[in-house]
Every structure is written in C-alpha cells, then in structure tokens.
Design an enzyme around this catalytic site. Structure first.
Site, PDB file in Angstrom:
ATOM      1  N   HIS A   1      58.495  39.623  -6.031  1.00 33.50           N
ATOM      2  CA  HIS A   1      57.186  40.269  -6.163  1.00 33.50           C
ATOM      3  C   HIS A   1      56.927  40.743  -7.583  1.00 33.50           C
ATOM      4  O   HIS A   1      55.791  41.020  -7.947  1.00 33.50           O
ATOM      5  CB  HIS A   1      57.057  41.423  -5.168  1.00 33.50           C
ATOM      6  CG  HIS A   1      57.112  40.970  -3.749  1.00 33.50           C
ATOM      7  ND1 HIS A   1      56.180  40.117  -3.207  1.00 33.50           N
ATOM      8  CD2 HIS A   1      58.000  41.210  -2.762  1.00 33.50           C
ATOM      9  CE1 HIS A   1      56.482  39.860  -1.946  1.00 33.50           C
ATOM     10  NE2 HIS A   1      57.587  40.518  -1.645  1.00 33.50           N
TER      11      HIS A   1
ATOM     12  N   ASP B   1      58.798  44.911   4.575  1.00 31.95           N
ATOM     13  CA  ASP B   1      58.714  43.709   5.414  1.00 31.95           C
ATOM     14  C   ASP B   1      59.302  43.954   6.799  1.00 31.95           C
ATOM     15  O   ASP B   1      58.794  43.412   7.794  1.00 31.95           O
ATOM     16  CB  ASP B   1      59.424  42.535   4.734  1.00 31.95           C
ATOM     17  CG  ASP B   1      58.545  41.886   3.684  1.00 31.95           C
ATOM     18  OD1 ASP B   1      57.399  41.543   4.025  1.00 31.95           O
ATOM     19  OD2 ASP B   1      58.994  41.725   2.535  1.00 31.95           O
TER      20      ASP B   1
HETATM   21  C1  3PY Z   1      60.645  45.283   1.330  1.00 29.97           C
HETATM   22  O1  3PY Z   1      60.616  46.494   1.559  1.00 29.97           O
HETATM   23  O2  3PY Z   1      60.211  44.404   2.085  1.00 29.97           O
HETATM   24  C2  3PY Z   1      61.233  44.841   0.076  1.00 29.97           C
HETATM   25  O3  3PY Z   1      61.399  43.654  -0.121  1.00 29.97           O
HETATM   26  C3  3PY Z   1      61.599  45.879  -0.916  1.00 29.97           C
HETATM   27  O4  3PY Z   1      61.676  45.373  -2.187  1.00 29.97           O
HETATM   28 MG    MG Z   2      60.370  42.413   1.198  1.00 31.90          MG
END
Ligand code: 3PY
Ligand code: MG
Length: 254
Positions: free
Chosen positions: A45, A176
């Site tokens: 990201h 996620d």
């Molecule tokens: C998430 O929280 O999904 C991450 O990938 C943190 O970097």
């Molecule tokens: Mg993530």
C-alpha cells in the site's frame, strides 16, 4: 556484532518497527535514527518500488537498524530480491493458502528448505557477512519470512500456515482481517469482536514456536498487541509521524 532481528525475536524481545510508505530513502533513514528497533518499507500500500526499497535499506542499515520489506501481493520474486538487497525480514501480504505460504518459503529460503536463488552480494556488503559459505550457513535462520494472516480464509487455515516449515511467523493485518470477518461490512481493526481472533493468532503462533507480528498504527494499539502476545509490532505509516510532529510543533506556538 549486534544481534540480528531474528536473534532478538527468538530471544523474546519486543520489537517496535517503523513503517514507511513514502519512497524516499531519507525518510526511512530518519525513522531508523529514532528509537525504533527496526524499520519496514511498504511496497503493497506504500509507494515504494524496487529502487526506492534498495536505497531505503541502505539508509536504514547505515543508521544501524535492521530493515524489513512488505512486498506486493503475490510478488514472491520481490521477496527474494528484498533479501538480496539486505532486508532482514520479508512480510508477504494476503497469504491465504498453504500453497501461498510454501511459495513464500521457496522464495526466501535457500535449498534444501526453499528455492532461493543465489545472488546476495548487496546483503553481504551491507551486513558485513564475510563470504558465501557464511551466508549459506546462516541466512535461512538470520532472515525472517512473515506470512500475513489478514483474511477469514487465512484465519481458518492458521494452524496449517503456521506449520509450514520455513515460515518464521505470521503478521496479523487488523484492517483486512476485520474487513473479511465482517463480510465486507466494515474496516474495524480495533472493534471489540476483533479481540478474540487477535489473541488466537498470537496464541497459536506461540504454540507453533513462531513469531506473532501485527500492524499497530498508534502507541495504544501497539501496547495492546504486545500485551496479548505479539513480539513484532509496526507503527505508522510515515505520514502519521509527519502529521503528529507538525501538530505538536504548532501546539507549542499557541
Ligand atoms: C492490515 O491491517 O490489513 C494491514 O495490512 C496492515 O498493514
Ligand atoms: Mg492488509
């Protein structure tokens, strides 16, 4: 010399890592000059590319800290390259199957454990490893492969992923994980209902003798993660350091 990141984690130390999204080596180096134990650069990201990763690792190591790299989803070739560039840890996002975990091991561990191809010249010079024989004898233990467990699918396969030989630990991504556990309804990394899976991941990692890592965002969450059994916790990303530094500076004017 100094203990490696892997040695510190295996000795049970708590590691707090910086997390750098901006593809500018001076930012990674500046973060590494603060009290972080480690600094990671993010290609998933974050905006890093292979060249900015290579230069950032140089800056981080110059500041005397170990470097980690989060590679893009499914980019196992970059996992090998990050280690060749001198990273001590590779974080692979979205490891959702045993096959994904095995692909990560193949990319990050030399034979016979994995299939990592030979070419660590930059890592040797950055880390002061004297010769190829020393690298071959030490690299599989001294570098870390962390599989991100950040989906419902991965959580259901947690024990199978942890059991893959060569996976050094799991890295919990709370955003996620909450997104997938809620069936796409919300991103709620700090929701009460996340406490159980968060604790379960740390407990299962410990049971397998592996390292539990997490993305902590802020100091309150980071402390919570270390309190419930995580040993590697990232704080960031770097835009937050800049914003909070500016806020603190301007508050001092008023
Ligand atoms: C998430 O929280 O999904 C991450 O990938 C943190 O970097
Ligand atoms: Mg993530």
């Amino acid at each position: 010399g100094k203990p490696t990141l892997a040695a510190r984690l295996r000795a049970g130390d708590s590691i707090y890592s910086g997390w750098i999204a901006t593809p500018e080596p001076l930012i990674a180096e500046t973060a590494a000059r603060q009290a972080f134990d480690c600094v990671c650069v993010d290609m998933q990201h974050g905006l890093h590319d292979p060249v900015s990763v290579m230069r950032s690792i140089g800056g981080i190591v110059h500041a005397g800290k170990p470097a980690g790299v989060r590679v893009p989803v499914g980019d196992f070739a970059m996992a090998s390259r990050a280690l060749d560039m001198g990273a001590e840890a590779v974080i692979a996002p979205m490891i959702n199957s045993v096959a994904d975990a095995r692909a990560l091991v193949a990319a990050t561990k030399y034979p016979s454990l994995g299939e990592r191809s030979w070419g660590p010249a930059r890592a040797l010079s950055l880390q002061g490893i004297p010769d190829a024989a020393t690298q071959l004898a030490t690299a599989n233990d001294a570098t870390l492969a962390f599989a991100m467990v950040e989906t419902k699918q991965a959580l259901d396969l947690l024990d199978e992923i942890l059991a893959v030989e060569g996976i050094d630990g799991v890295f919990m991504g709370p955003s996620d994980l909450s997104l997938t556990l809620s069936g796409g309804k919300e991103v709620a990394p700090a929701a009460d209902w996340m406490d159980e899976p968060i604790r379960r991941i740390a407990a299962r990692a410990r049971a397998h003798g592996k390292i539990a890592c997490a993305f902590g965002a802020d100091p309150v969450r980071a402390r919570y993660f270390t309190d419930v059994g995580y040993h590697f916790v990232a704080l960031g990303p770097d835009a937050i350091y800049l914003a909070s530094g500016i806020r603190t500076m301007l508050e001092g004017l008023r």
